[in-house]
Design an enzyme around this catalytic site. Sequence first.
Site, PDB file in Angstrom:
ATOM      1  N   ASP A   1      67.424  83.417 -17.158  1.00  0.00           N
ATOM      2  CA  ASP A   1      68.546  84.348 -17.045  1.00  0.00           C
ATOM      3  C   ASP A   1      68.958  84.543 -15.590  1.00  0.00           C
ATOM      4  O   ASP A   1      68.113  84.574 -14.693  1.00  0.00           O
ATOM      5  CB  ASP A   1      68.141  85.695 -17.653  1.00  0.00           C
TER       6      ASP A   1
ATOM      7  N   ASN B   1      75.641  83.108 -27.258  1.00  0.00           N
ATOM      8  CA  ASN B   1      76.421  82.625 -26.118  1.00  0.00           C
ATOM      9  C   ASN B   1      77.804  82.115 -26.507  1.00  0.00           C
ATOM     10  O   ASN B   1      78.681  81.946 -25.647  1.00  0.00           O
ATOM     11  CB  ASN B   1      75.662  81.517 -25.375  1.00  0.00           C
TER      12      ASN B   1
END
Length: 228
Positions: free
Chosen positions: A9, A57
């Site tokens: 991340d 996503n």
Amino acid sequence: MQHVAIIMDGNGRWAERRGLRRSAGHRRGLQTAREIVAALCAIRVPFVTLYVFSTENWKRSAHEVHFLMNLIRWYLKKEMSFYVEHAIRVVHLGCAQTLPPDVRSQIEYVVERTRSHRGTTVALAINYGGKDEILRAVKKVLCSTSCPDGELLTEEAFGACLDAPQLPSVDFLIRTGGQQRMSNFLLWQSAYAEFYFTDILWPDFRVEDMLRALDEYRLRTRTFGGLE
């Protein structure tokens, strides 16, 4: 330690803090992924899972999703020599059917080409969500003739219906970027995983940072619900 899983991340924030496009962060993140995987191979960690692209996503902008799909396809093609050099076996986690055909084909090629490799197994979670994986596994069980009575279903039998049943349970889950949550990642496999959270953004995460995390893991005592 058998299985290290990583939530990579912070790529977008890394780029934005430098006045760059988010795509620059994703490119730099791939370089970090190669460095970390090479280091884990060197210390003979048998299984590594990378969270590449989640089912959530798809909610990002169409431009970013399109870029990421092209980047994933390019990355898989480019890294083929790296996988061969390190005898890495690649497996895929996630729903391949809803990926763009060219990305799906490249994943299938890499998985097949590395099937006989005997080094570290690297699982690439692409179009992956833990809930989605469990739901698809349930559907497999329901369609199976080997377990018509749900009461006979065991953890082992259910685990065999997951995307990559050869993966052992996660021992150590690392998340970069400052957030402290699982983000729908390996929910079944991480039941007794040890967690490590760091504020370091993924593109800045170095091999030394990973080794420091592994040192902390070795200091922990895992009881799996029992007593020390």
